[in-house]
Enzyme design. Sequence first.
Site, short mmCIF file in Angstrom:
data_model
loop_
_atom_site.label_atom_id
_atom_site.label_comp_id
_atom_site.label_asym_id
_atom_site.label_seq_id
_atom_site.Cartn_x
_atom_site.Cartn_y
_atom_site.Cartn_z
CG ASN A 179 46.62 42.28 -26.63
OD1 ASN A 179 45.63 42.21 -27.36
ND2 ASN A 179 47.17 41.21 -26.07
CD GLU A 180 52.24 47.12 -30.02
OE1 GLU A 180 52.40 47.66 -28.90
OE2 GLU A 180 53.21 46.71 -30.70
#
Length: 437
Positions: A179-180
């Site tokens: 989850n950037e």
Amino acid sequence: MSVTMVKESTIISKRTSRKEWSAMESTKFEKIHTEIFDGADYASKIIAQEIAALIRYKTERNEKCVLGLATGSSPIQVYAELVRMHKKEGLSFQNVVSFNLDEYYGLDKTDNQSYIHFMHHHLFDHVDILSENINVPSGKIAFEHIAEYCTQYEEKIESYGGLDFQLLGIGRTGHIGFNEPGSKISSTTRMITLDYLTRQDNAFAFNSMADVPRKAVTMGVGTILKAKRIVIMAYGMKKAEIVRKTVEGEISSDVPATFLQEHEDVTFVLDENSAKDLTRFETPWIVGDCEWSKDLKRKAVVWLSQKLNKPILKLADRDYNDHGMSEILGEGGAYEVNIKMFNHFQHTITGWPGGKPNADDTNRPERATPGKKRIIIFSPHPDDDVISMGGTFLRLVDQGHEVHVAYQTSGNIAVADHEAFRFAEFARELYEHAAGD
Ligand code: F6R
């Protein structure tokens, strides 16, 4: 490298229960329970013991133990310890159901760099987990079926009553799973574009940067937060900055790991290098009593002068008292400390940067002998040597030293490579997207 210890934190190598941790004054800026260990080895053993205890607890009750698992360098020793416990202590994984966080999109399970391969190599092939209980997102689902596949992955986790325990690493972008930055707190399993920095950090496993996949399938932040218990690990100085942001910063999708502050049972396991930027180590005088070494006093006085934007000689008793530094004031008060510090820093400045030949060098920063020296100046860009230390450079040459400069980049752009690539990738995707419309 060792962190500066505050008196309270004799916690290194010991566990600090959440209760102890929240009672400590030195942790007052920390919004996630942290445990700091002497090194990854010991920390990994403690984590493995917690997982093993959970597996055994569930086994005794005839229940499944649902584990969320991570890949990367951080959990490798945890898995090694679990394998050891399986072989030597009879720890059985028969009741374990595992769900991995993520997989590179495009990689097949036979690829050595795939995360499923990683998991088999480090854990699954060495324990008695049932193959039907292993779940790793597939990287080979056709693009048009990804959304449906991800929904099924979520549903499958739910069908087991959710994750009992989630193991996490953290990326330098602040990602958990993949989850950037920009990921929402409610995000679920989905396809994501990897940040350039993440690809760069993971490039060592591939032949070249170009071979590192650009996309991945990852559990969402929301999926992770639903786990009953979360343990996140970070080791080494490279992680220090993101650890501080995650533990002490404001909750923001710019650093998705900060969403963990919302979870009520999470522990951040650190070593002393990854913990070094936390306030209790970086500026310990703000959060409690310190062991005032000479270096720490100097660091604190410079910090105070910069913070108050005052020259050292103008710092007053009150400035020291208001910033947790009263302990370094002796009978002479600020006046005496200021002069001492000022003289110290004064002696680090010289008109003879290579040392003054045949002079008394007791109070000079550089030795008087040998009189002539060979000197190398490391300059990140071809202009830094001149812009940042042109005067010193000239003095060294004028005073007869042999001076060399090592340029460390071509300097053709004054922008970090990963920033340039990130924007180039964004532009490429935008273009492809527009072309597809
Ligand atoms: C891996 C994962 C990533 C890593 C993170 C840290 O499954 O989801 O979030 O945990 O990139 O990687 P290491 O441990 O290699 O520093």
